[in-house]
Scaffold this active site. Structure first.
Site, short mmCIF file in Angstrom:
data_model
loop_
_atom_site.label_atom_id
_atom_site.label_comp_id
_atom_site.label_asym_id
_atom_site.label_seq_id
_atom_site.Cartn_x
_atom_site.Cartn_y
_atom_site.Cartn_z
N ASP A 1 -0.85 -1.38 -2.31
CA ASP A 1 -0.51 0.00 -1.99
C ASP A 1 -0.63 0.27 -0.49
OD1 ASP A 1 -0.01 1.11 -4.67
OD2 ASP A 1 -2.11 0.62 -5.02
N TYR B 1 -10.58 -9.70 -4.51
CA TYR B 1 -10.49 -8.59 -3.56
C TYR B 1 -11.84 -8.39 -2.90
CZ TYR B 1 -6.01 -6.94 -5.49
OH TYR B 1 -4.70 -6.83 -5.87
#
Length: 282
Positions: free
Chosen positions: A58, A115
């Site tokens: 995003d 992540y």
């Protein structure tokens, strides 16, 4: 006659980018986006192609390792593309490697992702890290008067480990299905800066940001731990907190042995990766 795509050569590109330079990964009418910038750079070196990423980050999310699939014409080579492409890429987007695997798809061949989310819990703010980390004390939605203790935050993140339906912690547009969070730990980087490391077989949209943000909210005393646990165990709706995008880095995309285009040494010391925030770690 058009060249049959079945005869084109599949290659894997390892790219990195700083999310603040783009409006997300996926091409859209209002740019710039990572996809548009990369496809334009490829076209400029004679490789017109629509890329296929391992996943779409995003707006504001960074990537130390994003992998994309591209097909080359038979006369092209991975080595030539690796030499020509970097000079055509814009600021904030770079290339680590181009490799020619066997049967490979950047998304469907992936076995997992890792992540990292950077956050400051105390200490003096560091200007170099400010664009790439959440200042917890300065976040209006986390103001409670209580200091977030690292041990408490790590314990909460650890409760999320396992295979479950994370529907309470991701965008509803993502498929609802069991996902396995293999590990979720917190590491001190020094000077009050910390790094949450999450690894799993796959992540839904906003899942990492909601998990880290909601754990912070519980640790700050703004969300009852019982609600956090219920959301994890049953999928019950919870008034969580989506941590800001600028603290998140797609750190690594994993592939099974035999399919991985990249060596263990390259993964440990990525060629061409900037050795500065947000791509360095403790």
């Amino acid at each position: 006659m058009l060249q049959s795509t079945s005869k084109r050569i599949p290659v894997a590109l390892w790219i990195w980018y700083r999310g603040g330079n783009f409006r997300g990964f996926q091409r859209q009418p209002e740019g710039p986006t990572v996809q548009a910038a990369l496809e334009e750079a490829l076209a400029s070196v004679g490789v017109p192609a629509t890329i296929m990423p391992a996943g779409r980050t995003d707006r504001g999310v960074h990537a130390r390792m994003q992998v994309v699939s591209v097909r080359l014409e038979p006369g092209d080579s991975a080595e030539a593309l690796e030499k020509r492409l970097p000079a055509r890429l814009p600021d904030g987007l770079g290339l680590c490697a181009v490799r020619r695997p066997g049967s490979f798809h950047a998304q469907w061949s992936a076995s997992g992702k890792a992540y990292r989310y950077r956050l400051r819990l105390d200490g003096t703010p560091d200007a170099a890290w400010a664009p790439y980390s959440l200042d917890v004390a300065g976040e209006p939605l986390l103001q409670s008067g209580a200091r977030v203790m690292p041990e408490r935050l790590e314990a909460l993140l650890g409760q999320a480990v396992g295979t479950r339906d994370f529907i309470a912690f991701h965008e509803k547009s993502s498929p609802r299905k069991p996902r396995t969070l293999e590990s979720a730990t917190l590491h001190a980087l020094g000077g009050g800066l910390y790094e949450a490391r999450l690894s799993g077989d796959g992540f839904a949209r906003y899942q990492v940001r909601y998990l880290v943000g909601s754990a912070l909210k519980v640790a700050a005393g703004l969300l009852p731990e019982a609600e956090w646990k219920a959301a994890l165990e049953t999928g019950a709706a919870v008034e969580g907190f989506k941590a800001p995008a600028h603290g998140l880095v797609l750190w690594e995309v994993r592939y099974p042995p035999g399919l991985d285009p990249f060596t263990a040494g390259e993964r440990l010391h990525p060629p061409g990766l900037p050795l500065e925030p947000p791509f360095i770690s403790g």
